[in-house]
Design a protein around this motif. Sequence first.
Motif, PDB file in Angstrom:
ATOM      1  N   ALA A 184     -12.715  10.852  26.290  1.00  0.00           N
ATOM      2  CA  ALA A 184     -11.500  10.027  26.306  1.00  0.00           C
ATOM      3  C   ALA A 184     -11.027   9.713  24.883  1.00  0.00           C
ATOM      4  N   ASN A 185     -10.830  10.779  24.109  1.00  0.00           N
ATOM      5  CA  ASN A 185     -10.351  10.618  22.730  1.00  0.00           C
ATOM      6  C   ASN A 185      -9.197  11.584  22.518  1.00  0.00           C
ATOM      7  N   ARG A 186      -8.591  11.561  21.339  1.00  0.00           N
ATOM      8  CA  ARG A 186      -7.611  12.567  20.961  1.00  0.00           C
ATOM      9  C   ARG A 186      -8.377  13.817  20.521  1.00  0.00           C
ATOM     10  N   PHE A 187      -7.811  14.976  20.776  1.00  0.00           N
ATOM     11  CA  PHE A 187      -8.464  16.242  20.445  1.00  0.00           C
ATOM     12  C   PHE A 187      -8.897  16.260  18.977  1.00  0.00           C
TER      13      PHE A 187
ATOM     14  N   ARG B 257     -18.153   3.705  23.698  1.00  0.00           N
ATOM     15  CA  ARG B 257     -17.903   2.348  24.212  1.00  0.00           C
ATOM     16  C   ARG B 257     -16.408   2.231  24.462  1.00  0.00           C
ATOM     17  N   VAL B 258     -15.991   1.321  25.321  1.00  0.00           N
ATOM     18  CA  VAL B 258     -14.542   1.165  25.545  1.00  0.00           C
ATOM     19  C   VAL B 258     -13.838   0.709  24.269  1.00  0.00           C
ATOM     20  N   GLU B 259     -14.562   0.030  23.394  1.00  0.00           N
ATOM     21  CA  GLU B 259     -13.956  -0.430  22.138  1.00  0.00           C
ATOM     22  C   GLU B 259     -13.521   0.743  21.262  1.00  0.00           C
ATOM     23  N   HIS B 260     -14.075   1.925  21.491  1.00  0.00           N
ATOM     24  CA  HIS B 260     -13.721   3.088  20.672  1.00  0.00           C
ATOM     25  C   HIS B 260     -12.485   3.820  21.173  1.00  0.00           C
ATOM     26  N   LEU B 261     -11.977   3.437  22.343  1.00  0.00           N
ATOM     27  CA  LEU B 261     -10.858   4.208  22.918  1.00  0.00           C
ATOM     28  C   LEU B 261      -9.633   4.091  22.032  1.00  0.00           C
ATOM     29  N   PRO B 262      -8.995   5.211  21.691  1.00  0.00           N
ATOM     30  CA  PRO B 262      -7.755   5.120  20.922  1.00  0.00           C
ATOM     31  C   PRO B 262      -6.687   4.426  21.773  1.00  0.00           C
ATOM     32  N   GLU B 263      -5.828   3.661  21.122  1.00  0.00           N
ATOM     33  CA  GLU B 263      -4.813   2.888  21.842  1.00  0.00           C
ATOM     34  C   GLU B 263      -3.961   3.785  22.745  1.00  0.00           C
ATOM     35  N   SER B 264      -3.583   4.957  22.241  1.00  0.00           N
ATOM     36  CA  SER B 264      -2.696   5.831  23.028  1.00  0.00           C
ATOM     37  C   SER B 264      -3.384   6.311  24.308  1.00  0.00           C
ATOM     38  N   VAL B 265      -4.666   6.576  24.227  1.00  0.00           N
ATOM     39  CA  VAL B 265      -5.408   7.044  25.399  1.00  0.00           C
ATOM     40  C   VAL B 265      -5.607   5.886  26.377  1.00  0.00           C
ATOM     41  N   ARG B 266      -5.948   4.732  25.814  1.00  0.00           N
ATOM     42  CA  ARG B 266      -6.122   3.527  26.620  1.00  0.00           C
ATOM     43  C   ARG B 266      -4.844   3.218  27.414  1.00  0.00           C
ATOM     44  N   GLN B 267      -3.711   3.302  26.723  1.00  0.00           N
ATOM     45  CA  GLN B 267      -2.429   2.989  27.370  1.00  0.00           C
ATOM     46  C   GLN B 267      -2.065   4.004  28.445  1.00  0.00           C
ATOM     47  N   ALA B 268      -2.431   5.234  28.235  1.00  0.00           N
ATOM     48  CA  ALA B 268      -2.011   6.300  29.156  1.00  0.00           C
ATOM     49  C   ALA B 268      -2.859   6.334  30.425  1.00  0.00           C
ATOM     50  N   ALA B 269      -4.041   5.747  30.384  1.00  0.00           N
ATOM     51  CA  ALA B 269      -4.903   5.750  31.576  1.00  0.00           C
ATOM     52  C   ALA B 269      -4.421   4.693  32.557  1.00  0.00           C
ATOM     53  N   ASP B 270      -4.660   4.929  33.839  1.00  0.00           N
ATOM     54  CA  ASP B 270      -4.261   3.955  34.849  1.00  0.00           C
ATOM     55  C   ASP B 270      -5.315   2.868  34.997  1.00  0.00           C
ATOM     56  N   LEU B 271      -6.566   3.234  34.808  1.00  0.00           N
ATOM     57  CA  LEU B 271      -7.663   2.280  34.969  1.00  0.00           C
ATOM     58  C   LEU B 271      -8.786   2.608  33.992  1.00  0.00           C
ATOM     59  N   ILE B 272      -9.473   1.577  33.530  1.00  0.00           N
ATOM     60  CA  ILE B 272     -10.610   1.777  32.631  1.00  0.00           C
ATOM     61  C   ILE B 272     -11.824   1.076  33.228  1.00  0.00           C
ATOM     62  N   LEU B 273     -12.900   1.822  33.398  1.00  0.00           N
ATOM     63  CA  LEU B 273     -14.154   1.228  33.850  1.00  0.00           C
ATOM     64  C   LEU B 273     -15.069   1.065  32.639  1.00  0.00           C
ATOM     65  N   ASP B 274     -15.566  -0.153  32.447  1.00  0.00           N
ATOM     66  CA  ASP B 274     -16.437  -0.421  31.299  1.00  0.00           C
ATOM     67  C   ASP B 274     -17.880  -0.478  31.765  1.00  0.00           C
ATOM     68  N   GLY B 275     -18.683   0.473  31.294  1.00  0.00           N
ATOM     69  CA  GLY B 275     -20.099   0.484  31.666  1.00  0.00           C
ATOM     70  C   GLY B 275     -21.005   0.230  30.478  1.00  0.00           C
ATOM     71  N   GLY B 276     -20.450  -0.340  29.394  1.00  0.00           N
ATOM     72  CA  GLY B 276     -21.277  -0.570  28.212  1.00  0.00           C
ATOM     73  C   GLY B 276     -21.479   0.720  27.442  1.00  0.00           C
ATOM     74  N   PRO B 277     -22.392   0.703  26.461  1.00  0.00           N
ATOM     75  CA  PRO B 277     -22.584   1.884  25.613  1.00  0.00           C
ATOM     76  C   PRO B 277     -23.179   3.071  26.374  1.00  0.00           C
ATOM     77  N   SER B 278     -22.732   4.277  26.002  1.00  0.00           N
ATOM     78  CA  SER B 278     -23.269   5.500  26.607  1.00  0.00           C
ATOM     79  C   SER B 278     -24.638   5.790  26.004  1.00  0.00           C
TER      80      SER B 278
END
Length: 326
Positions: free
Chosen positions: A147-150, A157-178
């Motif tokens: 879930a990043n830019r190419f 972690r969800v904190e790492h999601l780029p704003e553009s990707v975060r905005q474009a998704a319909d839903l985000i599930l947070d499961g803590g660190p991978s």
Amino acid sequence: METARKRRLNKPGADPEAIRAAAECLRTGGLVIFPTETVYGLGANALDATAVAKIYRIKGRPSTSPLIVHVASVEAAQAIVQEWPESASRLAARFWPGPLTLVLRKRAIVPDIVTAGLDTVGVRMPDHPLALELIRQAGVPVAAPSANRFTELSPTRVEHLPESVRQAADLILDGGPSPVGIESTVLSLAADPPQLLRPGMISRAELEALVGPVAPAGRIENAHPAPGMHRKHYSPATPLVLVSEGRLPQAGRGAYVWMAWPAPAARTFAMPSDPAGYAARLYEVLHELDREGYDWIAVERPPATPEWAAIIDRLERAAGSPGEPV
Ligand code: AMP
Ligand code: MG
């Protein structure tokens, strides 16, 4: 979709309603960001070409880069491939759910956009309770790249999601660190002998113990059989350099990511000295140092031994200087 609908859901398994909503979202052509044990994925129904097209657009991913399809059972994997060899049974029995992607001839129900026009599909069963429950409830295979830019750093972690990707998704599930922290091992069973397409924390030796000789990744022409095989990939915005014995760049302010050789830098970061611990922290550390705005990030080169192969592969790609295929 409007952001009012977007929800961020916490703790694996803690919110059954959230998982139900995310599964429904996938079934109806939406995009869900979800945790896996490797990195966070941007998922769509793999059988819905229109939904999958949105993934490429959001990531800025070239259409030559196939996506991994995530399933919640061996049967669901078998339903999208033409044949399921004995070697696949053995590997799945040992490593699924887990960070191993198997590449096999695809069935026609898998849209070409998922596989970048290749006649093979990469499939894996992730070892994460939230991901498995989501896929099971969705009832469809889920195409999900990171879930990043190419070419940028993957989120762990969800904190790492780029704003553009975060905005474009319909839903985000947070499961803590991978917990694994780097992308899956990718093995083609469509080749003879099987070929390693991307090294990961499941090593070539572990694969060979089950299926015999495995060819290392070769030179890739034309279409890229593995997205992770583009030369520059997994990169922070700050220039990353691999160094030996603490020999840091002379100019500018930088951060030094070390294991055994502390050296003076504006910022230093000590990494775990075991490969699993190192992998689990790597992207998190790079995300953090990237945000701090140095001129460079110098990473001490890990030992050139097989158990570090996947980590060295990611570091070399992050530095834009891949060495010989692993
Ligand atoms: P990412 O989703 O960014 O972690 O990368 C996807 C990975 O999936 C790539 O590294 C590829 O190795 C792999 N992959 C997916 N589908 C295929 C396929 N049909 N053939 C070869 N590799 C594939
Ligand atoms: Mg990726």
